[in-house]
Write a protein that holds these residues in place. Structure first.
Motif, mmCIF file in Angstrom:
data_model
loop_
_atom_site.group_PDB
_atom_site.id
_atom_site.type_symbol
_atom_site.label_atom_id
_atom_site.label_comp_id
_atom_site.label_asym_id
_atom_site.label_seq_id
_atom_site.Cartn_x
_atom_site.Cartn_y
_atom_site.Cartn_z
ATOM 1 N N TYR A 90 -0.189 -12.731 -14.170
ATOM 2 C CA TYR A 90 -1.541 -12.839 -14.119
ATOM 3 C C TYR A 90 -1.934 -12.245 -15.896
ATOM 4 O O TYR A 90 -2.311 -12.962 -16.670
ATOM 5 C CB TYR A 90 -2.544 -13.182 -13.486
ATOM 6 C CG TYR A 90 -4.164 -13.369 -13.815
ATOM 7 C CD1 TYR A 90 -3.820 -15.075 -14.096
ATOM 8 C CD2 TYR A 90 -4.862 -13.026 -14.523
ATOM 9 C CE1 TYR A 90 -5.281 -15.082 -14.467
ATOM 10 C CE2 TYR A 90 -5.519 -13.575 -14.801
ATOM 11 C CZ TYR A 90 -5.925 -15.402 -14.771
ATOM 12 O OH TYR A 90 -7.360 -15.322 -14.519
ATOM 13 N N PRO A 91 -1.584 -11.142 -16.255
ATOM 14 C CA PRO A 91 -2.397 -10.254 -16.974
ATOM 15 C C PRO A 91 -1.386 -10.567 -18.585
ATOM 16 O O PRO A 91 -1.468 -11.330 -19.522
ATOM 17 C CB PRO A 91 -1.777 -8.697 -16.874
ATOM 18 C CG PRO A 91 -1.993 -8.613 -15.633
ATOM 19 C CD PRO A 91 -1.108 -9.849 -14.703
ATOM 20 N N TYR A 93 -0.495 -13.948 -19.049
ATOM 21 C CA TYR A 93 -0.764 -15.031 -18.861
ATOM 22 C C TYR A 93 -2.170 -15.346 -19.708
ATOM 23 O O TYR A 93 -2.047 -16.359 -20.108
ATOM 24 C CB TYR A 93 -0.603 -15.581 -18.072
ATOM 25 C CG TYR A 93 0.680 -16.152 -16.970
ATOM 26 C CD1 TYR A 93 1.934 -16.256 -17.479
ATOM 27 C CD2 TYR A 93 0.788 -16.850 -15.819
ATOM 28 C CE1 TYR A 93 2.477 -16.106 -17.347
ATOM 29 C CE2 TYR A 93 1.630 -16.812 -14.489
ATOM 30 C CZ TYR A 93 3.294 -16.759 -15.639
ATOM 31 O OH TYR A 93 4.342 -17.038 -14.922
ATOM 32 N N LYS A 94 -2.468 -14.386 -19.360
ATOM 33 C CA LYS A 94 -4.661 -14.375 -19.724
ATOM 34 C C LYS A 94 -4.299 -13.455 -21.147
ATOM 35 O O LYS A 94 -5.204 -13.576 -22.002
ATOM 36 C CB LYS A 94 -5.063 -14.181 -18.630
ATOM 37 C CG LYS A 94 -7.113 -13.486 -18.577
ATOM 38 C CD LYS A 94 -6.710 -15.274 -18.484
ATOM 39 C CE LYS A 94 -8.063 -15.382 -18.132
ATOM 40 N NZ LYS A 94 -8.553 -16.723 -18.502
ATOM 41 N N GLN A 95 -3.209 -13.036 -21.842
ATOM 42 C CA GLN A 95 -3.537 -12.340 -22.420
ATOM 43 C C GLN A 95 -3.971 -12.916 -24.238
ATOM 44 O O GLN A 95 -4.433 -12.606 -24.998
ATOM 45 C CB GLN A 95 -1.820 -11.804 -23.334
ATOM 46 C CG GLN A 95 -1.313 -11.021 -22.588
ATOM 47 C CD GLN A 95 0.126 -10.476 -23.116
ATOM 48 O OE1 GLN A 95 0.119 -11.379 -23.777
ATOM 49 N NE2 GLN A 95 -0.072 -9.569 -22.655
ATOM 50 N N GLY A 97 -6.061 -15.524 -23.344
ATOM 51 C CA GLY A 97 -7.015 -15.739 -23.030
ATOM 52 C C GLY A 97 -7.385 -17.406 -22.353
ATOM 53 O O GLY A 97 -8.617 -17.236 -21.697
ATOM 54 N N ALA A 98 -6.781 -18.122 -22.168
ATOM 55 C CA ALA A 98 -6.593 -19.455 -21.304
ATOM 56 C C ALA A 98 -5.213 -19.316 -20.664
ATOM 57 O O ALA A 98 -4.049 -18.091 -20.847
ATOM 58 C CB ALA A 98 -6.532 -20.113 -22.096
ATOM 59 N N LEU A 99 -5.952 -19.903 -19.383
ATOM 60 C CA LEU A 99 -4.350 -19.929 -19.155
ATOM 61 C C LEU A 99 -3.666 -21.174 -18.786
ATOM 62 O O LEU A 99 -4.239 -22.352 -18.089
ATOM 63 C CB LEU A 99 -4.373 -19.737 -17.366
ATOM 64 C CG LEU A 99 -3.591 -20.259 -16.009
ATOM 65 C CD1 LEU A 99 -2.180 -18.612 -16.172
ATOM 66 C CD2 LEU A 99 -3.686 -19.989 -14.413
ATOM 67 N N GLU A 103 1.903 -21.863 -17.814
ATOM 68 C CA GLU A 103 1.785 -20.798 -17.174
ATOM 69 C C GLU A 103 1.661 -21.388 -15.368
ATOM 70 O O GLU A 103 2.296 -20.512 -14.377
ATOM 71 C CB GLU A 103 0.865 -19.657 -18.153
ATOM 72 C CG GLU A 103 1.265 -19.227 -19.532
ATOM 73 C CD GLU A 103 0.071 -19.025 -20.588
ATOM 74 O OE1 GLU A 103 -0.045 -17.896 -21.146
ATOM 75 O OE2 GLU A 103 -0.823 -19.437 -19.620
#
Length: 130
Positions: A90-91, A93-95, A97-99, A103
């Motif tokens: 998850y980190p 994917y969240k780099q 700011g959005a999933l 992803e």
């Protein structure tokens, strides 16, 4: 199917199924113009394969001693998969700011395959255990 062959059959179906699913997943991504091995795709498949094996073998080894708790082991394994997802994947994917949808699918396609496989073998195991 004899209970002693469950681990071999499970691992065979899991590895072949995940391999074919990974191939299909990368082929579809490539045909749609996306990076076939982006979004931590291989890490997601490896993580789901390892976690499915861990859940299955936990259930298999405790099938006689904790027969009444096998369903909880299964649910706990699913929870553990999500914890591992949020810690390791998850980190990344969240780099941004959005999933994104890609992803999301990168994790959930192998997750759902392993979940269905684990469920199938748990039902078979519960039907064969004394």
């Amino acid at each position: 199917m004899k209970i002693k062959s469950f681990p071999i059959v499970f691992l065979t179906v899991l590895f072949i199924g995940m391999g074919l699913l990974l191939w299909a997943h990368t082929t579809v991504l490539e045909n749609l113009g996306h990076e076939p091995f982006g979004n931590q795709l291989v890490a997601s498949y490896v993580m789901n394969t390892v976690m499915a094996s861990l859940v299955f073998f936990t259930i298999y080894f405790f099938r006689d001693k904790y027969r009444d708790l096998l369903g909880f082991f299964f649910l706990g394994g699913s929870l553990l998969k999500f914890v591992v997802f949020f810690i390791f994947l998850y980190p990344g994917y969240k780099q941004d700011g959005a999933l994104e949808r890609m992803e999301f699918l990168t994790f959930f396609i192998p997750y759902l395959f392993s979940l269905f496989l684990e469920t199938y073998f748990l039902v078979k195991l519960l039907n064969t255990v004394r």
